[in-house]
Design a protein around this motif. Structure first.
Motif, PDB file in Angstrom:
ATOM      1  N   LEU A  89      -0.666  18.118 -13.583  1.00 60.36           N
ATOM      2  CA  LEU A  89      -1.067  18.846 -12.368  1.00 60.36           C
ATOM      3  C   LEU A  89      -0.650  20.309 -12.428  1.00 60.36           C
ATOM      4  N   THR A  90       0.592  20.534 -12.877  1.00 58.60           N
ATOM      5  CA  THR A  90       1.114  21.908 -12.944  1.00 58.60           C
ATOM      6  C   THR A  90       0.252  22.767 -13.859  1.00 58.60           C
ATOM      7  N   TYR A  91      -0.177  22.178 -14.974  1.00 64.90           N
ATOM      8  CA  TYR A  91      -0.908  22.969 -15.965  1.00 64.90           C
ATOM      9  C   TYR A  91      -2.375  23.190 -15.614  1.00 64.90           C
ATOM     10  N   LEU A  92      -2.825  22.623 -14.509  1.00 67.34           N
ATOM     11  CA  LEU A  92      -4.230  22.836 -14.152  1.00 67.34           C
ATOM     12  C   LEU A  92      -4.501  24.285 -13.758  1.00 67.34           C
ATOM     13  N   SER A  93      -3.445  24.984 -13.369  1.00 65.38           N
ATOM     14  CA  SER A  93      -3.671  26.385 -12.995  1.00 65.38           C
ATOM     15  C   SER A  93      -3.461  27.267 -14.217  1.00 65.38           C
ATOM     16  N   GLY A  94      -3.510  26.603 -15.417  1.00 56.98           N
ATOM     17  CA  GLY A  94      -2.914  27.252 -16.566  1.00 56.98           C
ATOM     18  C   GLY A  94      -3.804  27.980 -17.515  1.00 56.98           C
ATOM     19  N   LEU A  97      -9.023  27.632 -21.120  1.00 55.50           N
ATOM     20  CA  LEU A  97     -10.028  26.750 -20.517  1.00 55.50           C
ATOM     21  C   LEU A  97      -9.966  25.357 -21.124  1.00 55.50           C
ATOM     22  N   GLU A  98      -9.854  25.310 -22.454  1.00 58.30           N
ATOM     23  CA  GLU A  98      -9.846  24.007 -23.125  1.00 58.30           C
ATOM     24  C   GLU A  98      -8.658  23.171 -22.644  1.00 58.30           C
ATOM     25  N   PHE A  99      -7.538  23.841 -22.456  1.00 62.27           N
ATOM     26  CA  PHE A  99      -6.319  23.157 -22.033  1.00 62.27           C
ATOM     27  C   PHE A  99      -6.493  22.589 -20.612  1.00 62.27           C
ATOM     28  N   THR A 100      -7.028  23.427 -19.707  1.00 55.90           N
ATOM     29  CA  THR A 100      -7.265  22.981 -18.325  1.00 55.90           C
ATOM     30  C   THR A 100      -8.218  21.790 -18.308  1.00 55.90           C
ATOM     31  N   GLU A 101      -9.291  21.898 -19.099  1.00 60.53           N
ATOM     32  CA  GLU A 101     -10.292  20.837 -19.170  1.00 60.53           C
ATOM     33  C   GLU A 101      -9.677  19.522 -19.664  1.00 60.53           C
TER      34      GLU A 101
END
Length: 437
Positions: A89-94, A97-101
């Motif tokens: 959840l924390t990394y969704l603002s991160g 793009l590939e990482f968020t996805e």
């Protein structure tokens, strides 16, 4: 042994830790390996450590490993991943793009498999986090948000625990906006969010929030836009968006009636354009369109008159023998019209409706035959001359064969009496149907 070696390779912290993670990721594509891996002591702790490390390339590779794990259909694997959810959840603002996805799809997969994961994510604030992600300009992120949200909204505890939180957030207005801009912005996200709206509408009692946001007029005008795309070159996958949009409208109308919102004759033309376009390749959409047509005409004289004055009746009658379900729905729409009185019945009879009803009376399907008898009853009631006409076409014999069918015999006898001497009382017709959920 092999799985343990893979874990040790990742734990050692050697130069090629990234390569070890790559090997682990490939191995985790196997269901059995996933289950062995999570049973090893310290396995998830090690992955979590790398997932939260400050080295971006290791972090991404660890995220890919977690994503592979999330594909497991074993709840035990999803539950082993519980310690990672707050980081996801924390990394969704991160970062990238590939990482968020990756984080979004990992969450979506975990949500499907495990109630324990859902129960943990809701207090951890997944709804506010998704409400912030839905404002992203990136199509890939939006599609991922739609995926997570549609999984959450289908959960058995959604009506009590998830839908109220979604409706209290900014999500509904953004979902509606993204669905309605599907043709310009991106079809993938629009399809996901259209299904999200459908899950809310069919699982939530009073949809005041969505109605207040103008969902009825917005979805109506979207359907008009979608229909206008059809004659040219319909974008690939258009039927995937049309289906949930039709369901949303059907269910909203079943709940509210039209109430002056969305009383637009063009909606009928749009429905018939969609019907004709998808009849061959995607026959399931015929039922969806007819369901909506039924809900439009059920309590609304406006749409009954519009259907007749726009000369759409021949196109409707063509669908009578399209499928068993289509027959029942077409007959229900015709009943909705006939119920409005003598004038509408006369207009129905001007089209050769009666000869088309005769073959239906020989169908093995009692639901279709029952609905057919209902329609005949309304026609004979409001236009007694139709009864004589029907007898001339051999209707008497067709009715007689149903005198011995338990669930039809009463109606068949009543009609035989009417054919003998026209009289009778108005029959109640089906009102709006809740659409498929």
């Amino acid at each position: 042994g092999k799985v343990l070696d893979l874990l040790r390779g990742v734990q050692r912290g050697s130069e090629d830790r990234k390569r070890s993670l790559g090997h682990l990721r490939l191995a985790l594509q196997n269901e059995e390996t996933q289950q062995k891996f999570v049973r090893l002591d310290g396995s998830i702790r090690t992955l979590t450590g790398l997932f939260t490390s400050s080295l971006a390339d290791l972090q991404l590779e660890a995220a890919r490993c977690l994503h592979e794990l999330s594909h497991s259909s074993a709840p035990s694997v999803a539950e082993a991943c519980l310690p990672v959810t707050s980081y996801l959840l924390t990394y969704l603002s991160g970062h990238s793009l590939e990482f968020t996805e990756l984080c979004l799809y990992t969450l979506g997969n975990l949500v499907v498999e495990s109630e324990a994961v859902r129960k943990q994510l809701v207090p951890q604030g997944i709804i506010p986090v998704l409400a912030s992600c839905i404002q992203s300009p990136h199509e890939a992120v939006l599609e991922g948000v739609g995926y997570v949200l549609s999984q959450l909204l289908q959960a058995k505890e959604a009506p009590a625990e998830i839908i109220p939180l979604v409706l209290d957030s900014v999500l509904p207005q953004h979902m509606l906006r993204l669905v309605c801009s599907g043709l310009q912005a991106g079809m993938g996200a629009a399809v996901e969010f259209a299904w999200c709206l459908h899950y809310i509408i069919c699982r939530h009692k009073a949809n005041t929030t969505l109605l207040a946001l103008g969902a009825l007029p917005a979805l109506t005008s979207l359907l008009l836009d979608l229909a206008s795309e059809i004659p040219q070159d319909a974008p690939k996958g258009l039927e995937l968006l049309v289906c949930p949009v039709l369901r949303c409208l059907s269910n909203l109308l079943a709940e509210t009636g039209c109430q002056g919102q969305g009383r637009d004759g063009r909606l009928l033309i749009a429905l018939f354009l969609i019907l004709q376009c998808f009849l061959q390749q995607h026959p399931f959409l015929v039922h969806e369109c007819l369901w909506l047509l039924n809900n439009l005409t059920a309590d609304d004289p406006f749409f009954c008159s519009a259907l007749l004055s726009l000369d759409l009746l021949p196109a409707l009658l063509q669908l009578l023998l399209c499928s068993q379900m289509a027959s029942v729905l077409v007959l229900t729409v015709l009943c909705n019209i006939a119920e409005k009185g003598p004038f509408q019945c006369q207009r129905l009879l001007r089209q050769p409706v009666l000869p088309q009803l005769l073959p239906l009376l020989t169908l093995p399907d009692t639901e279709a035959v029952g609905q057919c008898l209902e329609l005949l009853h309304l026609l004979f009631l409001h236009c007694p001359e139709a009864a004589a006409d029907f007898t001339r076409h051999g209707g008497h014999q067709a009715l007689e064969q149903h005198q011995s069918t338990p669930e039809l015999q009463e109606r068949a006898r009543a009609l035989l009496d009417m054919v003998g001497q026209p009289s009778g009382a108005p029959g109640a017709c089906q009102a709006t149907l809740p659409a498929f959920s």
